[in-house]
Design an enzyme around this catalytic site. Structure first.
Site, mmCIF file in Angstrom:
data_model
loop_
_atom_site.group_PDB
_atom_site.id
_atom_site.type_symbol
_atom_site.label_atom_id
_atom_site.label_comp_id
_atom_site.label_asym_id
_atom_site.label_seq_id
_atom_site.Cartn_x
_atom_site.Cartn_y
_atom_site.Cartn_z
ATOM 1 N N ASN A 201 5.911 -0.820 0.728
ATOM 2 C CA ASN A 201 6.064 0.332 1.599
ATOM 3 C C ASN A 201 5.662 0.411 2.950
ATOM 4 O OD1 ASN A 201 6.614 3.112 -0.144
ATOM 5 N ND2 ASN A 201 5.429 2.012 -1.652
ATOM 6 N N ARG B 294 -7.750 2.217 -4.233
ATOM 7 C CA ARG B 294 -9.235 2.729 -4.328
ATOM 8 C C ARG B 294 -8.935 4.178 -3.941
ATOM 9 N NH1 ARG B 294 -11.728 -0.547 -7.003
ATOM 10 N NH2 ARG B 294 -13.394 0.559 -6.345
ATOM 11 N N VAL B 295 -10.052 4.829 -4.386
ATOM 12 C CA VAL B 295 -10.248 6.412 -4.110
ATOM 13 C C VAL B 295 -10.991 6.539 -2.837
ATOM 14 C CG1 VAL B 295 -11.092 8.587 -4.911
ATOM 15 C CG2 VAL B 295 -10.222 6.995 -6.692
ATOM 16 N N HIS C 46 2.656 8.695 -3.826
ATOM 17 C CA HIS C 46 2.249 8.464 -5.291
ATOM 18 C C HIS C 46 3.561 8.416 -5.985
ATOM 19 C CE1 HIS C 46 0.060 8.665 -8.976
ATOM 20 N NE2 HIS C 46 0.879 9.640 -9.258
ATOM 21 N N ASP D 155 -6.777 15.177 -0.485
ATOM 22 C CA ASP D 155 -7.781 15.761 -0.246
ATOM 23 C C ASP D 155 -8.991 15.352 -1.372
ATOM 24 O OD1 ASP D 155 -7.210 16.626 -3.005
ATOM 25 O OD2 ASP D 155 -6.837 18.699 -2.438
ATOM 26 N N GLU D 156 -10.022 16.024 -1.618
ATOM 27 C CA GLU D 156 -11.104 15.363 -2.496
ATOM 28 C C GLU D 156 -10.924 15.171 -3.854
ATOM 29 O OE1 GLU D 156 -11.012 19.479 -2.806
ATOM 30 O OE2 GLU D 156 -11.134 18.448 -1.148
ATOM 31 N N ASP E 268 -4.961 12.411 -6.224
ATOM 32 C CA ASP E 268 -3.441 12.789 -6.066
ATOM 33 C C ASP E 268 -3.015 14.398 -6.267
ATOM 34 O OD1 ASP E 268 -2.940 10.191 -6.037
ATOM 35 O OD2 ASP E 268 -2.871 9.920 -8.228
ATOM 36 N N LYS F 210 12.288 2.562 -4.598
ATOM 37 C CA LYS F 210 13.499 2.687 -3.362
ATOM 38 C C LYS F 210 13.297 4.071 -2.808
ATOM 39 C CE LYS F 210 17.902 0.910 -3.958
ATOM 40 N NZ LYS F 210 19.261 1.000 -4.566
ATOM 41 N N GLU G 80 10.644 5.826 -2.645
ATOM 42 C CA GLU G 80 9.242 5.720 -1.805
ATOM 43 C C GLU G 80 9.673 5.161 -0.342
ATOM 44 O OE1 GLU G 80 5.783 3.990 -3.532
ATOM 45 O OE2 GLU G 80 6.858 4.372 -5.531
HETATM 46 C C1 GAR Z 1 3.709 2.108 -4.810
HETATM 47 O O1 GAR Z 1 4.528 2.241 -5.975
HETATM 48 C C2 GAR Z 1 2.761 2.864 -4.626
HETATM 49 O O2 GAR Z 1 3.321 4.273 -4.793
HETATM 50 C C3 GAR Z 1 1.682 2.877 -5.629
HETATM 51 O O3 GAR Z 1 1.445 1.527 -5.444
HETATM 52 C C4 GAR Z 1 2.492 0.822 -5.136
HETATM 53 C C5 GAR Z 1 2.526 0.087 -4.136
HETATM 54 O O4 GAR Z 1 3.607 -0.906 -3.786
HETATM 55 N N1 GAR Z 1 0.667 3.527 -5.519
HETATM 56 C C6 GAR Z 1 -0.136 4.143 -6.330
HETATM 57 O O5 GAR Z 1 0.082 4.039 -7.429
HETATM 58 C C7 GAR Z 1 -1.440 5.002 -6.029
HETATM 59 N N2 GAR Z 1 -1.746 5.803 -6.932
HETATM 60 P P1 GAR Z 1 3.843 -1.623 -2.332
HETATM 61 O O6 GAR Z 1 2.490 -2.511 -2.161
HETATM 62 O O7 GAR Z 1 4.703 -2.408 -2.470
HETATM 63 O O8 GAR Z 1 4.058 -0.640 -1.118
#
Ligand code: GAR
Length: 219
Positions: A14, A91-92, A109, A141-142, A145, A172, A174
């Site tokens: 991403n 991490r949160v 997400h 937010d707090e 997701d 793809k 994302e």
């Molecule tokens: C992605 O699928 C992203 O949506 C997910 O981690 C992956 C990271 O891929 N994030 C979460 O699940 C957050 N809750 P990347 O390192 O190749 O971008």
């Protein structure tokens, strides 16, 4: 030009899509720093290869979560970051960071929220047996997701799919909606109305046509 800080934990695909959108001028912004909580994250290599400053802030080095948060804020401020993007950051983020960057933290997400929050959204959707899966970009937010939704995209789940097939199809999408959401933010086109995010200008029409199946308009 908006200064962006990207937080990652892993591969950074991403992040790569954001780098490409900045380079091509689709995002009127600059990635000021990439921070990983994992020193082995491949995304750090991707950033370095594009000449972007990187930092590692290991969560395990901090006794309290708020201390980890404070360090993230310090590093982000050091780079004059205005927008924080969680791109696969596992991490949160806590109150400290959210207070330092109010309505200025966004997350990708891999599920159509509010369904399947938390870890492994794609596997949750696959195992539930949904026919449409997808991804969401939202303000943070707090709650996990939970914040106001900026963009969502849907993909079909095929009977022949493995979990990996579905994960790849979602990823793809994302790579299209995350840079697009950042571009909208940087162009000042996002307006918060309660928990609704209103997109100004022609983008509304684009998203009215919907991102179903192919993310039309973003290919
Ligand atoms: C992605 O699928 C992203 O949506 C997910 O981690 C992956 C990271 O891929 N994030 C979460 O699940 C957050 N809750 P990347 O390192 O190749 O971008």
């Amino acid at each position: 030009m908006t200064k962006i800080g990207v937080l990652i934990s892993g591969s950074g695909s991403n992040l790569q899509s954001i780098i490409a959108a900045v380079k091509s001028g689709r995002i009127d912004g600059e990635i000021a720093v990439v921070i990983s909580n994992d020193p082995a994250a491949y995304g750090l290599t991707r950033a370095a290869e594009s000449g972007i400053a990187t930092r590692v802030v290991k969560h395990g080095d901090y006794a309290r979560r708020s201390d980890f948060d404070d360090e993230l804020v310090r590093v982000l401020r050091e780079s004059d970051v205005e927008l924080v993007v969680l791109a696969g950051f596992m991490r949160v983020v806590g109150q400290g960071l959210l207070k330092a960057f109010p309505d200025r933290v966004i997350n990708i997400h891999p599920a159509i929220l509010p369904a399947f929050p938390g870890t492994d959204g794609q596997a949750q959707a696959f195992n539930y047996g949904v026919k449409l899966a997808g991804c969401t970009v939202h303000f943070v937010d707090e709650k996990v997701d939970h914040g106001p939704i900026i963009i969502q995209a849907a993909v079909p789940v095929l009977d022949s799919d493995t979990q990996d097939d579905l994960k790849a199809r979602i990823l793809k999408c994302e790579h299209k909606i995350l840079p697009h959401a950042i571009a909208l933010y940087c162009a000042g086109k996002l307006r918060l109305v309660g928990r609704r995010v209103v997109i100004a200008g022609p983008d509304e029409a684009l998203w009215a046509k919907s991102a179903l199946f192919s993310c039309p308009g973003l290919d």
